[in-house]
Design a protein around this motif. Sequence first.
Motif, PDB file in Angstrom:
ATOM      1  N   ILE A   1       0.962  -1.211  -0.093  1.00  0.00           N
ATOM      2  CA  ILE A   1       0.097  -0.061   0.052  1.00  0.00           C
ATOM      3  C   ILE A   1       0.877   1.222   0.188  1.00  0.00           C
ATOM      4  N   GLY A   2       1.920   1.158   0.756  1.00  0.00           N
ATOM      5  CA  GLY A   2       2.942   2.254   0.772  1.00  0.00           C
ATOM      6  C   GLY A   2       3.526   2.370  -0.406  1.00  0.00           C
ATOM      7  N   GLY A   3       3.774   1.398  -1.173  1.00  0.00           N
ATOM      8  CA  GLY A   3       4.416   1.599  -2.657  1.00  0.00           C
ATOM      9  C   GLY A   3       3.319   2.130  -3.614  1.00  0.00           C
ATOM     10  N   MET A   4       1.829   1.754  -3.318  1.00  0.00           N
ATOM     11  CA  MET A   4       0.779   2.514  -4.228  1.00  0.00           C
ATOM     12  C   MET A   4       0.782   3.812  -3.996  1.00  0.00           C
ATOM     13  N   MET A   5       0.840   4.185  -2.875  1.00  0.00           N
ATOM     14  CA  MET A   5       0.592   5.531  -2.415  1.00  0.00           C
ATOM     15  C   MET A   5       1.764   6.467  -2.679  1.00  0.00           C
ATOM     16  N   LEU A   6       3.063   5.931  -2.415  1.00  0.00           N
ATOM     17  CA  LEU A   6       4.171   7.019  -2.795  1.00  0.00           C
ATOM     18  C   LEU A   6       4.677   6.953  -4.350  1.00  0.00           C
ATOM     19  N   VAL A   7       4.361   5.590  -4.899  1.00  0.00           N
ATOM     20  CA  VAL A   7       5.064   5.872  -6.122  1.00  0.00           C
ATOM     21  C   VAL A   7       3.671   5.678  -7.348  1.00  0.00           C
ATOM     22  N   ASN A   8       2.991   4.257  -7.640  1.00  0.00           N
ATOM     23  CA  ASN A   8       1.790   4.181  -8.280  1.00  0.00           C
ATOM     24  C   ASN A   8       1.425   2.909  -8.044  1.00  0.00           C
ATOM     25  N   ILE A   9       0.413   2.346  -8.516  1.00  0.00           N
ATOM     26  CA  ILE A   9      -0.247   0.901  -8.274  1.00  0.00           C
ATOM     27  C   ILE A   9       0.726  -0.132  -8.804  1.00  0.00           C
ATOM     28  N   HIS A  10       1.453   0.013  -9.824  1.00  0.00           N
ATOM     29  CA  HIS A  10       2.101  -0.829 -10.619  1.00  0.00           C
ATOM     30  C   HIS A  10       3.384  -1.411  -9.331  1.00  0.00           C
ATOM     31  N   VAL A  11       3.813  -0.391  -8.883  1.00  0.00           N
ATOM     32  CA  VAL A  11       4.906  -0.512  -8.036  1.00  0.00           C
ATOM     33  C   VAL A  11       4.434  -1.215  -6.813  1.00  0.00           C
ATOM     34  N   GLY A  12       3.330  -0.850  -6.215  1.00  0.00           N
ATOM     35  CA  GLY A  12       2.674  -1.533  -5.130  1.00  0.00           C
ATOM     36  C   GLY A  12       2.320  -3.004  -5.305  1.00  0.00           C
ATOM     37  N   MET A  13       1.948  -3.147  -6.596  1.00  0.00           N
ATOM     38  CA  MET A  13       1.698  -4.567  -6.789  1.00  0.00           C
ATOM     39  C   MET A  13       2.835  -5.381  -7.171  1.00  0.00           C
TER      40      MET A  13
END
Length: 141
Positions: free
Chosen positions: A50-62
């Motif tokens: 979730i942190g990756g999704m919020m800080l970068v984008n959904i692709h990084v979060g996934m």
Amino acid sequence: MNEFETLREEIAAKRIQLGVHIRKMNTPGSPVYRYSENIVWPFALVAVAIGGMMLVNIHVGMALMMAGIVWWLWKEHPKTKEAVFQRSAVLALSDVRIFDGLWAKGALTLYVETPGGQRLAATRRDDWRGFVRKVVAETAG
């Protein structure tokens, strides 16, 4: 003959193998369940994703989520299974009443390979005491 002491000796000598139903023993309410093994890692994995999704984008979060899942399945899950097995074995072999209770719940099994190469197993439906007597009689004779 004290079957429980004989069983402990046979397991220590690796003539009988103890099997543990990991899923039954690794559930809340089980005496060997550890929240730290089952809640902390998945929670941390989701938080990082979730942190990756919020800080970068959904692709990084996934991507972080997928990498975390793969890491957990290959590295942490086998450690958890082994730890649950070890704690369960120590608990089961500590007292005959505990062993009987876990046996009745279907959390334990016994395996042996006879000198003739035949593989035998005892599960909840079987009498573990009779199984131990039979194995000792076959290996002694």
